[in-house]
Design an enzyme around this catalytic site. Sequence first.
Site, PDB file in Angstrom:
ATOM      1  N   SER A  70      -8.168   2.709   9.384  1.00  5.88           N
ATOM      2  CA  SER A  70      -8.822   3.076   7.292  1.00  5.88           C
ATOM      3  C   SER A  70      -8.070   2.030   6.785  1.00  5.88           C
ATOM      4  O   SER A  70      -8.099   1.065   6.280  1.00  5.88           O
ATOM      5  CB  SER A  70      -8.953   4.258   7.295  1.00  5.88           C
ATOM      6  OG  SER A  70      -9.111   4.114   5.833  1.00  5.88           O
ATOM      7  N   ARG A  91     -15.466  10.956   7.405  1.00  6.78           N
ATOM      8  CA  ARG A  91     -14.339  12.103   7.621  1.00  6.78           C
ATOM      9  C   ARG A  91     -14.101  12.712   6.825  1.00  6.78           C
ATOM     10  O   ARG A  91     -13.563  13.954   6.398  1.00  6.78           O
ATOM     11  CB  ARG A  91     -13.025  11.083   8.027  1.00  6.78           C
ATOM     12  CG  ARG A  91     -13.480   9.950   8.833  1.00  6.78           C
ATOM     13  CD  ARG A  91     -12.232   8.916   8.890  1.00  6.78           C
ATOM     14  NE  ARG A  91     -10.956   9.273   8.575  1.00  6.78           N
ATOM     15  CZ  ARG A  91      -9.978   8.749   7.925  1.00  6.78           C
ATOM     16  NH1 ARG A  91     -10.265   7.295   7.740  1.00  6.78           N
ATOM     17  NH2 ARG A  91      -8.653   9.255   8.090  1.00  6.78           N
ATOM     18  N   HIS A  93       0.407  -0.702  -0.008  1.00  8.23           N
ATOM     19  CA  HIS A  93      -0.531   0.019  -0.071  1.00  8.23           C
ATOM     20  C   HIS A  93       0.790   1.256   0.104  1.00  8.23           C
ATOM     21  O   HIS A  93       1.767   1.010   0.878  1.00  8.23           O
ATOM     22  CB  HIS A  93      -0.728   0.455   1.499  1.00  8.23           C
ATOM     23  CG  HIS A  93      -1.585   1.151   1.308  1.00  8.23           C
ATOM     24  ND1 HIS A  93      -3.089   1.183   0.682  1.00  8.23           N
ATOM     25  CD2 HIS A  93      -1.722   2.289   1.288  1.00  8.23           C
ATOM     26  CE1 HIS A  93      -3.256   2.426   0.653  1.00  8.23           C
ATOM     27  NE2 HIS A  93      -2.703   2.587   1.654  1.00  8.23           N
ATOM     28  N   ASP A 114     -15.283   0.736   6.846  1.00 13.09           N
ATOM     29  CA  ASP A 114     -13.990   2.386   6.142  1.00 13.09           C
ATOM     30  C   ASP A 114     -14.420   2.393   5.360  1.00 13.09           C
ATOM     31  O   ASP A 114     -14.744   4.261   5.327  1.00 13.09           O
ATOM     32  CB  ASP A 114     -13.165   1.455   5.908  1.00 13.09           C
ATOM     33  CG  ASP A 114     -12.235   2.441   5.436  1.00 13.09           C
ATOM     34  OD1 ASP A 114     -11.978   3.246   6.204  1.00 13.09           O
ATOM     35  OD2 ASP A 114     -11.212   2.068   4.405  1.00 13.09           O
ATOM     36  N   LYS A 137      -8.300  -2.201   5.611  1.00 10.57           N
ATOM     37  CA  LYS A 137      -8.631  -2.823   3.781  1.00 10.57           C
ATOM     38  C   LYS A 137      -7.622  -4.175   4.085  1.00 10.57           C
ATOM     39  O   LYS A 137      -7.703  -4.981   3.304  1.00 10.57           O
ATOM     40  CB  LYS A 137      -8.672  -1.425   3.411  1.00 10.57           C
ATOM     41  CG  LYS A 137      -9.813  -0.876   3.282  1.00 10.57           C
ATOM     42  CD  LYS A 137      -9.553   0.090   2.108  1.00 10.57           C
ATOM     43  CE  LYS A 137      -8.361   1.102   2.885  1.00 10.57           C
ATOM     44  NZ  LYS A 137      -9.258   2.654   2.770  1.00 10.57           N
TER      45      LYS A 137
HETATM   46  N1  URA Z   1      -6.177   6.426   3.051  1.00 11.07           N
HETATM   47  C1  URA Z   1      -6.948   5.290   3.760  1.00 11.07           C
HETATM   48  O1  URA Z   1      -7.680   4.407   2.558  1.00 11.07           O
HETATM   49  N2  URA Z   1      -7.631   5.873   4.508  1.00 11.07           N
HETATM   50  C2  URA Z   1      -6.678   6.889   5.671  1.00 11.07           C
HETATM   51  O2  URA Z   1      -7.358   7.178   6.603  1.00 11.07           O
HETATM   52  C3  URA Z   1      -6.038   7.752   4.990  1.00 11.07           C
HETATM   53  C4  URA Z   1      -5.213   7.148   3.632  1.00 11.07           C
END
Ligand code: URA
Length: 434
Positions: free
Chosen positions: A185, A170, A84, A163, A189
């Site tokens: 968050s 958010r 990521h 999320d 994932k």
């Molecule tokens: N990327 C995400 O998936 N979540 C966040 O809160 C910030 C960046």
Amino acid sequence: MAFDPIEFIETKKDGMKHRPKEIQEFIRLLVSGDLPEYQAAAWLMAVIFNGLAFSETLALTQAMATSGKVYKWDTDGPPVVDKHSTGGVGDTVTLVVAPLVAAMGMRMGKHSGRGLGHTGGTIDKLESIPGFRTSLTEKEFRKIVNRVGCGVAGQDKSMTPADGILYSLRDVTSTVDQEALIASSIMSKKLAGGAMHILLEVKVGSGAFMKDPESARSLSKLMIRLGMASGRNVRTVLSSMSSPLGRAVGNALEVREAIKVLKNDTPDDDPLKRIAIEIAARLASMCGFGKIHQTRSRARSCLAGGAALSRFRDMVSAQGGDEAVIDQPEKILPHAGKILEIPSTSNGFLKTCNALIIGELVRDLGGGRKSKNDVIDSSVGILIHSRPGMKVGSGDVLCEIHTNGRISNSEAVQRAESAFKVVSRKPEIPDLFI
Ligand code: URA
Ligand code: CA
């Protein structure tokens, strides 16, 4: 005792700690629609002011991870890895890393997002390849990943719905930039994606979420702890994102750039190539494939020998894309109507190319979205000719703007010019890795 949302908000408002069970209940009710979003929004704001302890962040991460479908991969095949990168500009790393790790004997089944704001999204980039499908059923996705070694699909709506809800809230309540919320968050994932070995690239600089190395390091540590506490092997790498990573910013232009790297048609100091090799090498090492210097040289030879390119070809074809894109990217990928060149007005060295300005300009040319439903133009973007630290002469082209006129040419030129700073003395350029 029954869960009381008002009391839950009050606990955080008063700076006290939730028990894991309360957080699980909060997430359960949020996803089932039995807790209104305004109460979740109030809680998020309380978290902004009072933070979350590690035990709370872990409970939140795991509750979000298991709020929807969780992928499980068989353990007898090649190791399943994931990566990521916290949003960057001109960041085409996944397009290179996925086929590269496949060539090295790992599997990467990646769920990727679309671009939002000034940062690009892998899914939008891949969709500039005619025919390429990113909306895959779980069965198709598994089959491709198991056969080719890599696959990239759009976010599966049935994964981490918690999320999805919290992230949208958010976004509109100014509660994005809180460490525990960002970490939970991202990690929720990654946990739901099912990979055992996860490498997180945290970008630092003007073009990134994290503006300074201290906050990036702190976020890294938290994500590693969350992953380890959930039984996953997690590592991070910090990289600088004050200038765009690659030469290309814009969907089709970035695909072209990734193909160039996969063809080993870029110099060894090319930042995109360096970062892709580093990520693939570290993942291989995490999987027990050897010491980092061994896996680095293995990654280099998989690029140089064409093995990674061949996996990319298989992935494009398996996902319905036109394979000819690899041999003739200029012919197959969409083109913008007009190219404007931006020349340097002085002699010297390029000090900076501001990633935020470039990212926002490409978005406004039509390459990205301001709101979720905007339709993007995959042909537009910016091709940067000069990297920070390089010598430039007056009249040398700093970059090309590929435009279809969504904003005026004079505005585009003026904004592109403002991104580049040329100085007379050779500047110190921070290394890519921090
Ligand atoms: N990327 C995400 O998936 N979540 C966040 O809160 C910030 C960046
Ligand atoms: Ca009560």
